[in-house]
Scaffold this active site. Structure first.
Site, PDB file in Angstrom:
ATOM      1  N   LYS A 107       5.634  -7.723  -0.935  1.00  0.00           N
ATOM      2  CA  LYS A 107       4.366  -7.147  -0.487  1.00  0.00           C
ATOM      3  C   LYS A 107       3.194  -8.118  -0.592  1.00  0.00           C
ATOM      4  O   LYS A 107       2.214  -8.005   0.155  1.00  0.00           O
ATOM      5  CB  LYS A 107       4.057  -5.887  -1.288  1.00  0.00           C
ATOM      6  CG  LYS A 107       4.849  -4.659  -0.872  1.00  0.00           C
ATOM      7  CD  LYS A 107       4.328  -4.082   0.429  1.00  0.00           C
ATOM      8  CE  LYS A 107       4.915  -2.712   0.710  1.00  0.00           C
ATOM      9  NZ  LYS A 107       4.349  -2.124   1.946  1.00  0.00           N
ATOM     10  N   SER A 363      14.033  -6.278  -1.896  1.00  0.00           N
ATOM     11  CA  SER A 363      12.601  -6.334  -1.593  1.00  0.00           C
ATOM     12  C   SER A 363      11.696  -6.336  -2.811  1.00  0.00           C
ATOM     13  O   SER A 363      10.540  -6.752  -2.719  1.00  0.00           O
ATOM     14  CB  SER A 363      12.219  -5.158  -0.688  1.00  0.00           C
ATOM     15  OG  SER A 363      12.551  -3.928  -1.313  1.00  0.00           O
TER      16      SER A 363
END
Length: 470
Positions: A107, A363
């Site tokens: 992110k 992720s």
């Protein structure tokens, strides 16, 4: 970048009119993204914007510019071979380790790209974001690096570990506001704060610059696969920004590579959007996979995904938990639930995978260790190794011993026993949890229960009592 946002593609609304969903069998199959090369050339994207309105879409060139911007501040995370997963699918499987990225999540790539591209006057007014935790950490990192004040709004389900990390990363440059039960509640509060304060809202996924930043994951992994391009890249999906960015770069630089998105079964907002022909809001979401529990995918990611992604699948939360444990026990990877989505899909949830290397994006690794008891519980239930029963015992000495001798077999274990003696009754119910050695042992256990003189009821996973246990 010179204070300018990455150049992006601007397109007029075209294709399926907004509000008109394709029916099953017409065009794109329900729940499946259009295969690359069908109808729309790579790099030319249609949009679901309303007629007369424009939506800015990212390009592969924007991803290259984002990579140049990010190079001094983020890591090029490694691509590691997983012997466990490779053996399971009988072809090489590599893990793209964004769990060891700065802030332990991909992110930061999108957040930093967006904020670093703001003009000076907007930086002076500060920034604000809504996040399930990882985007907030990326914003906090960018705020501290660029010395910009920021506010982050988080849903109440955000794990404590992520909240503490935001404070550590952002320091005095960031103020946290906790409120709302889900991401969308936090997003609404952040948008209101932006309107009132003049702070720039940093989108977690629905922005061309953010998608470009996330797409640098795809740029890296294509250069890291030994021996050439991967056959397939498997990407977790929340709001769709990472999937869209990876798909953009792969479509441009390795069009033969398939790209598959993976959602949690309890928050499959992208599949709902593909079925409807446009982003729609889910009535409810299961917040367990907190990094991907999004009610509505972004408009920008959707316009990219519907043209460039080959398939989108969903994985039960229990299977995600099993993969979290496997990643930890075998690879030594502490993955958060969303971080285990892609590799969890290899356990029979993907369509046929073409021969060649497979890349799964891990992720994020911002998992609160206090959650592992819940992770283990959900995994055991999903794998059929833990079951719960209501057992009615006669209130007389030896009743429990009889149950143990008549019903349980070697290796089976009672992991929960809740019983309250009722003096005015001849019988009393008990809540009993039993672990099996193998899932196949359930039939034998149920047969022995049927032969028992006791009244025994197996609790269904969708029952109210079961929800209380989990």
């Amino acid at each position: 970048m010179g204070g300018q946002k990455p150049a992006a593609q601007t397109v007029e609304g075209e294709g399926t009119p907004s509000g008109t969903a394709k029916t099953k069998g017409e065009g794109t199959p329900s729940g499946t993204a259009k295969t690359k090369g069908e109808g729309t050339p790579s790099g030319t994207l249609k949009t679901q914007a309303e007629p007369g309105r424009k939506r800015v879409l990212p390009t592969a060139g924007d991803i290259r510019k984002a990579a140049d911007l990010l190079r001094p501040v983020v890591r090029e995370t490694p691509l590691e071979l997983s012997n466990r997963l490779s053996g399971m699918v009988e072809q090489a499987v590599y893990l793209k380790r964004e769990d060891i990225q700065v802030c332990r999540s991909y992110k930061v790539r999108g957040a930093y790209t967006f904020i670093a591209s703001l003009p000076q006057e907007e930086r002076a007014a500060g920034v604000v974001c809504a996040s399930a935790g990882n985007h907030a950490q990326g914003v906090a990192f960018a705020c501290r690096q660029l010395r910009i004040h920021g506010h982050v709004f988080l849903p109440a389900t955000t794990p404590r570990q992520k909240r503490e990390r935001i404070a550590d990363i952002g320091g005095r440059w960031v103020t946290q506001v906790i409120g709302g039960e889900a991401f969308d509640d936090a997003a609404q509060a952040a948008a209101e704060f932006s309107r009132e304060s003049g702070a720039t809202l940093v989108p977690p996924f629905d922005d061309a610059g953010v998608v470009a930043g996330q797409g640098t994951v795809g740029l890296e992994l294509l250069t890291q696969v030994p021996g050439g391009a991967p056959a397939v890249v498997v990407v977790p999906v929340g709001g769709g920004g990472l999937l869209a960015g990876v798909a953009l770069w792969v479509a441009e630089h390795s069009p033969q590579t398939k790209v598959i998105g993976v959602e949690p079964q309890g928050a499959a907002s992208l599949q709902a959007a593909l079925e409807a022909g446009k982003p729609v809001s889910l009535q409810s979401v299961d917040g367990f996979v907190d990094g991907a529990a999004v009610r509505r995918v972004g408009d920008v990611p959707f316009d990219v995904v519907r043209e460039l992604v080959d398939d989108v699948v969903s994985v039960p939360e229990g299977a995600v938990c099993t993969e979290m444990l496997n990643l930890y026990q075998t690879e030594g990877i502490i993955a958060e639930p969303a971080g285990a989505l892609a590799s969890a899909a290899l356990r029979g949830y993907l369509p046929e995978v073409p021969a060649g290397p497979v890349v799964c994006v891990v992720s994020g690794g911002n998992n609160d260790v206090s959650r592992y008891a819940d992770v283990l519980e959900r995994s055991l239930v999903h794998e059929g190794l833990r079951h719960y029963f209501l057992v009615t015992f006669p209130q007389q000495p030896g009743a429990l011993r009889g149950f143990l001798e008549d019903v349980l077999s070697d290796g089976e274990d009672i992991v929960l026993f809740e019983y309250v003696k009722k003096n005015a009754r001849e019988t009393g119910p008990a809540l009993v949890g039993i672990d099996l050695v193998k899932a196949s042992g359930l039939d034998g256990l149920l047969e022995r229960m049927d032969a028992s003189p006791l009244s025994i009821e197996k609790l269904a996973p969708d029952s109210a009592v079961f929800e209380f246990l989990l």
